[in-house]
Design a protein around this motif. Structure first.
Motif, short mmCIF file in Angstrom:
data_model
loop_
_atom_site.label_atom_id
_atom_site.label_comp_id
_atom_site.label_asym_id
_atom_site.label_seq_id
_atom_site.Cartn_x
_atom_site.Cartn_y
_atom_site.Cartn_z
N ILE A 427 1.00 -1.00 0.12
CA ILE A 427 0.02 0.12 -0.12
C ILE A 427 0.85 1.33 -0.16
CG2 ILE A 427 -1.58 1.30 1.23
CD1 ILE A 427 -2.74 -1.21 2.31
N LEU A 428 1.95 1.31 0.75
CA LEU A 428 2.69 2.40 1.00
C LEU A 428 3.53 2.67 -0.30
CD1 LEU A 428 4.08 2.01 4.54
CD2 LEU A 428 2.65 3.95 3.71
N ARG A 429 3.80 1.67 -1.21
CA ARG A 429 4.57 1.83 -2.35
C ARG A 429 3.45 2.31 -3.50
NH1 ARG A 429 6.68 -3.53 -1.02
NH2 ARG A 429 9.00 -3.22 -1.01
N VAL A 430 2.40 2.25 -3.43
CA VAL A 430 1.39 2.88 -4.34
C VAL A 430 1.23 4.33 -3.86
CG1 VAL A 430 -0.89 2.95 -4.95
CG2 VAL A 430 0.15 0.66 -4.93
N LEU A 431 1.22 4.75 -2.64
CA LEU A 431 0.79 5.91 -2.21
C LEU A 431 2.00 6.80 -2.26
CD1 LEU A 431 -1.05 5.16 1.20
CD2 LEU A 431 -2.10 5.74 -1.01
N MET A 432 3.27 6.31 -2.06
CA MET A 432 4.54 7.13 -1.66
C MET A 432 5.36 6.99 -3.23
SD MET A 432 5.57 6.02 2.00
CE MET A 432 6.87 6.90 2.19
N ASP A 435 2.96 7.96 -6.09
CA ASP A 435 1.95 9.25 -5.87
C ASP A 435 0.21 8.63 -6.17
OD1 ASP A 435 1.36 11.75 -4.91
OD2 ASP A 435 1.76 12.57 -6.75
N GLY A 436 0.11 7.59 -5.50
CA GLY A 436 -1.28 7.14 -5.94
C GLY A 436 -2.39 7.19 -4.70
N SER A 437 -3.40 6.90 -4.89
CA SER A 437 -4.58 6.96 -4.23
C SER A 437 -4.89 5.69 -3.58
CB SER A 437 -5.64 7.69 -5.00
OG SER A 437 -6.09 6.87 -6.03
N VAL A 438 -6.06 5.69 -2.69
CA VAL A 438 -6.76 4.57 -2.27
C VAL A 438 -7.27 3.79 -3.38
CG1 VAL A 438 -8.70 3.44 -0.69
CG2 VAL A 438 -7.25 5.42 0.25
N GLU A 439 -7.89 4.54 -4.15
CA GLU A 439 -8.42 3.85 -5.42
C GLU A 439 -7.62 2.75 -6.18
OE1 GLU A 439 -9.02 6.86 -4.44
OE2 GLU A 439 -11.23 6.58 -3.62
N ASP A 440 -6.14 3.35 -6.21
CA ASP A 440 -5.19 2.95 -7.01
C ASP A 440 -4.83 1.39 -6.33
OD1 ASP A 440 -4.75 4.76 -9.18
OD2 ASP A 440 -3.80 6.05 -7.86
N LEU A 446 -5.45 -4.46 -3.53
CA LEU A 446 -5.25 -4.39 -2.13
C LEU A 446 -6.50 -4.13 -1.25
CD1 LEU A 446 -1.94 -2.43 -2.46
CD2 LEU A 446 -2.28 -4.81 -1.61
N ASP A 447 -6.66 -4.42 0.09
CA ASP A 447 -7.75 -4.10 0.78
C ASP A 447 -8.13 -2.61 1.08
OD1 ASP A 447 -8.93 -3.60 3.68
OD2 ASP A 447 -9.67 -5.91 3.00
N GLN A 448 -9.33 -2.50 0.75
CA GLN A 448 -9.91 -1.14 0.71
C GLN A 448 -9.73 -0.29 2.11
OE1 GLN A 448 -13.62 -0.22 -0.93
NE2 GLN A 448 -13.39 1.95 -0.75
N ARG A 449 -10.37 -1.01 3.03
CA ARG A 449 -10.39 -0.67 4.32
C ARG A 449 -8.99 -0.45 5.07
NH1 ARG A 449 -9.73 -2.91 9.03
NH2 ARG A 449 -9.41 -4.70 8.17
N ILE A 450 -7.96 -1.32 4.74
CA ILE A 450 -6.68 -1.21 5.26
C ILE A 450 -6.04 -0.07 4.60
CG2 ILE A 450 -4.53 -2.16 5.41
CD1 ILE A 450 -6.07 -5.07 5.77
N ALA A 451 -6.28 0.13 3.20
CA ALA A 451 -5.67 1.25 2.48
C ALA A 451 -6.07 2.79 2.92
CB ALA A 451 -5.85 0.95 1.03
N GLN A 452 -7.37 2.64 3.42
CA GLN A 452 -7.85 3.91 3.73
C GLN A 452 -7.07 4.41 5.11
OE1 GLN A 452 -12.28 2.91 3.84
NE2 GLN A 452 -12.52 3.96 2.00
N GLU A 453 -6.96 3.27 5.89
CA GLU A 453 -6.60 3.67 7.42
C GLU A 453 -5.09 3.87 7.14
OE1 GLU A 453 -5.81 4.05 11.35
OE2 GLU A 453 -7.57 4.25 10.04
N VAL A 454 -4.46 3.26 6.30
CA VAL A 454 -2.97 3.47 6.14
C VAL A 454 -2.62 5.02 5.57
CG1 VAL A 454 -0.75 2.75 4.61
CG2 VAL A 454 -2.19 1.02 5.88
N ALA A 455 -3.44 5.23 4.38
CA ALA A 455 -3.60 6.62 3.80
C ALA A 455 -3.70 7.84 4.78
CB ALA A 455 -4.70 6.56 2.70
N ARG A 456 -4.72 7.54 5.76
CA ARG A 456 -4.99 8.36 6.56
C ARG A 456 -3.75 8.73 7.75
NH1 ARG A 456 -5.95 8.97 11.73
NH2 ARG A 456 -5.78 6.61 12.31
N ARG A 457 -3.34 7.63 8.03
CA ARG A 457 -2.11 7.60 8.92
C ARG A 457 -0.93 8.20 8.23
NH1 ARG A 457 -1.00 2.56 12.70
NH2 ARG A 457 0.61 4.07 13.53
#
Length: 491
Positions: A427-432, A435-440, A446-457
Motif C-alpha cells: 500500500i505504501l509503495r502505491v501511495l508514496m 503518488d497514488g490513491s486509495v483507489e489505485d 489491495l484491501d480498501q479498508r486497510i488502504a484507507q487507514e494507512v492513507a489516513r495515518r
C-alpha cells in the motif's frame, strides 16, 4: 595525427565545497595519466566543487575561489596531458554547469550544459561543439545532456569523433540499466565510441555508484569499472579504416540488486561520517530488524571498533547510567519512564560527549505510520521499507564481501514477515512511490479498508517524516512537480 589515443579516467569521490581537497585528487589523477602516457585525463561532472553544492554556487566569493583553483590546476598541470573536469562557470550574470579543458597552463576550452535538470541552479547554455585534444575531436554532453539525442547528435554532426560523457549520477534501483540503455542509444545514433564517466562515493543522501563504462559504435561494452569504488583507469582508443574504436579492457563484475542497495547504504554511512569529520557512531540497540541491520551496516562501513551499541534496559547501559545519575540526586527511575524524548536526549548527550555521531534505525514503513524513533544524525535504513530491511538482513546473514569491515559470520535473528507487513508495504509503495490513491491501491488488489487507514495515518504523519534524519537514497524521490516528457526516467 596519431592512430592511438590514451584517455585516463578518474572515477573518484570528491567532497562538496572542499576545493583544495578535490583539486589535490585531480592533480593525483593527472599525475597517474601523465606517467601512463595519456593525452587526456578526465574527471566527472562538477568534480571540483562536488556535485550538490547549491548553497555555495551563487556565492560570489566561492565562485572566485573556484576560478583561482582552476587557474592553479592549469598551471600545475601545464607540462603533460590535458585535464578535463567539471566545475561551475560564470559568464556575465549566468551560472553554468561546465566541463573545462586545461592544457598548456591555461583553461583552453569549455563545454556548457545545454539542458540543466528542472529546478537546477544552473542556467542553460548553447549546445557546445566538440573540442580538440592532440588532434582528436571530442564531444562531451554533460550529465543530463547525455540522456537525450540532441546534444550528442549536434556534436557528431559538427565533427566529434568520440563522446566523453561526464556525470554525477547516484545509485537508484534500476538506474544502471537505464544509463546503459541511454548510452547505447547515443552510440547507435552517432556511430561514435563513447565513454560514460561517473562519480563515486557518498555525499549527504546521494551515493554515486561509479560503474563507469565504455561502448563501441556497435553498442558493445568495451570496459566497465567497479561499482561503488574509486578507480583510475587508462582507456586506449585506436583508429582503423572505419574510425575510432575503444580497445577492450577489464569488465568489472557488477553486483546484484540487493548487493547494490546494501553497498549504497554502507558507502553512504561511511562517507557521511568521514566528510563531517567524525570517526565513530553510537546506536541504540532496541532489538528487531531495523537496529540489527543499521548496526551491521555501521560495522561494515566503519569497523566494529568504531561502533558503540547501547541497550536501553540492560545493565551497563543507558538505563543504568540514567538510573545511577538520578539515584545520586535522590530520585528513582523505571524502564517504563524512559520515554522516546528522554532516550533521545540521553543518547544525544552520550554521543556528543564521546564525539560520536548518533544513528537512527527506522525503516520507511515505520516512519510513514508515525512510529517514533530516536532523532539522530544519520539513518542508514531511512529509504527501506520494512520488508526490504528483512530481505537485506537475510542477504547479509548469508553473504560476506572483501569490502565489508564487519564479521564474516553475521547471522542475525530473522523472524518471518507477516502477510500484514507485506500488505502495508504494498500500500505504501502505491501511495508514496507512485503518488497514488486509495483507489489505485484497490485497483492493484489491495484491501480498501486497510488502504484507507494507512492513507489516513500516512497523511497525518507526513510533516513529521519530512523533518526526519537524513539517510542514503536507494529509490527515486517522488516527483514534486510535473516534468516534461523528455525528463521522465532519467537517473
Amino acid at each position: 595525427m596519431s592512430d592511438r589515443f590514451r584517455l585516463t579516467l578518474g572515477q573518484l569521490n570528491p567532497t562538496v565545497g572542499d576545493l583544495p581537497g578535490n583539486a589535490a585528487l585531480a592533480r593525483k589523477t593527472w599525475e597517474a595519466g601523465r606517467d601512463a602516457g595519456a593525452q587526456l585525463v578526465a574527471l566527472p561532472e562538477l568534480f571540483l566543487t562536488g556535485h550538490d553544492a547549491k548553497a555555495l554556487l551563487r556565492n560570489p566569493a566561492f565562485q572566485r575561489d573556484v576560478t583561482a583553483h582552476l587557474e592553479a590546476l592549469a598551471a600545475d598541470c601545464a607540462d603533460g596531458p590535458a585535464l578535463a573536469l567539471g566545475a561551475p562557470w560564470v559568464e556575465g550574470t549566468k551560472l553554468h554547469n561546465a566541463y573545462l579543458i586545461l592544457q598548456g597552463g591555461k583553461i583552453t576550452q569549455r563545454v556548457l550544459q545545454h539542458s540543466p535538470v528542472p529546478h537546477s541552479v544552473f542556467d542553460a547554455g548553447p549546445i557546445s561543439g566538440p573540442y580538440a585534444v592532440e588532434g582528436l575531436r571530442i564531444g562531451s554532453p554533460i550529465g543530463a545532456d547525455g540522456w537525450e539525442s540532441d546534444v550528442a547528435e549536434t556534436q557528431a554532426e559538427t565533427g566529434a569523433e568520440f563522446l566523453l560523457i561526464p556525470n554525477a549520477a547516484p545509485h537508484l534501483r534500476g538506474a544502471m540499466d537505464r544509463r546503459l540503455n541511454h548510452m547505447v542509444a547515443r552510440v547507435i545514433e552517432t556511430e561514435l565510441p563513447l565513454v560514460y564517466l561517473n562519480m563515486a562515493g557518498g555525499q549527504d543522501e546521494a551515493v554515486y555508484d561509479g560503474a563507469s563504462f565504455a561502448l563501441n559504435p556497435s553498442g558493445k561494452l568495451a570496459l566497465q569499472l567497479p561499482a561503488f569504488e574509486e578507480a583510475i583507469a587508462h582507456v586506449d582508443l585506436e583508429r582503423g579504416p572505419e574510425g575510432w574504436l575503444i580497445a577492450a579492457g577489464d569488465r568489472a563484475p557488477q553486483p546484484s540488486t540487493l548487493e547494490r542497495d546494501y553497498r549504497a547504504l554502507v558507502v553512504g554511512l561511511r562517507d557521511y561520517v568521514s566528510k563531517v569529520g567524525a570517526a565513530k557512531v553510537l546506536i541504540e540497540n532496541a532489538g528487531g530488524h531495523d537496529a540489527a541491520l543499521a548496526a551491521m551496516i555501521a560495522r561494515d562501513a566503519l569497523g566494529a571498533d568504531n561502533l558503540r551499541e547501547i541497550a536501553v534496559a540492560a545493565e551497563g547501559s543507558l538505563y543504568s547510567s540514567l538510573r545511577d545519575s538520578l539515584a545520586a540526586l535522590g530520585a528513582e527511575v523505571s524502564v517504563a519512564s524512559l520515554s522516546l524524548p528522554l532516550r533521545s536526549l540521553m543518547l544525544r548527550a552520550l554521543a556528543d560527549d564521546a564525539g560520536e555521531l548518533l544513528l537512527t534505525a527506522q525503516n520507511k514503513s515505520a516512519a510513514a505510520m508515525g512510529h517514533g524513533a530516536v532523532l539522530g544524525d544519520f539513518n542508514p535504513i531511512k529509504d527501506l521499507y520494512q520488508t526490504e530491511v528483512h530481505a537485506l538482513c537475510q542477504w547479509r546473514s548469508e553473504t560476506h564481501r572483501a569490502w565489508m569491515l564487519g564479521p564474516e559470520a553475521a547471522a542475525m535473528a530473522i523472524s518471518e514477515q507477516s502477510t500484514e507487513e507485506h500488505q502495508l508495504d504494498d500500500i505504501l509503495r502505491v501511495l508514496m512511490d507512485k503518488d497514488g490513491s486509495v483507489e489505485d491501491c484497490v485497483a492493484e488488489g489491495l484491501d480498501q479498508r486497510i488502504a484507507q487507514e494507512v492513507a489516513r495515518r500516512h497523511l497525518e504523519h507526513r510533516p513529521q517524516g519530512n523533518r526526519s534524519t537524513p539517510g542514503p537514497r536507494v529509490t527515486a524521490p517522488r516527483t514534486e512537480y510535473p516534468r516534461p516528457a523528455r525528463w521522465r526516467g532519467r537517473s
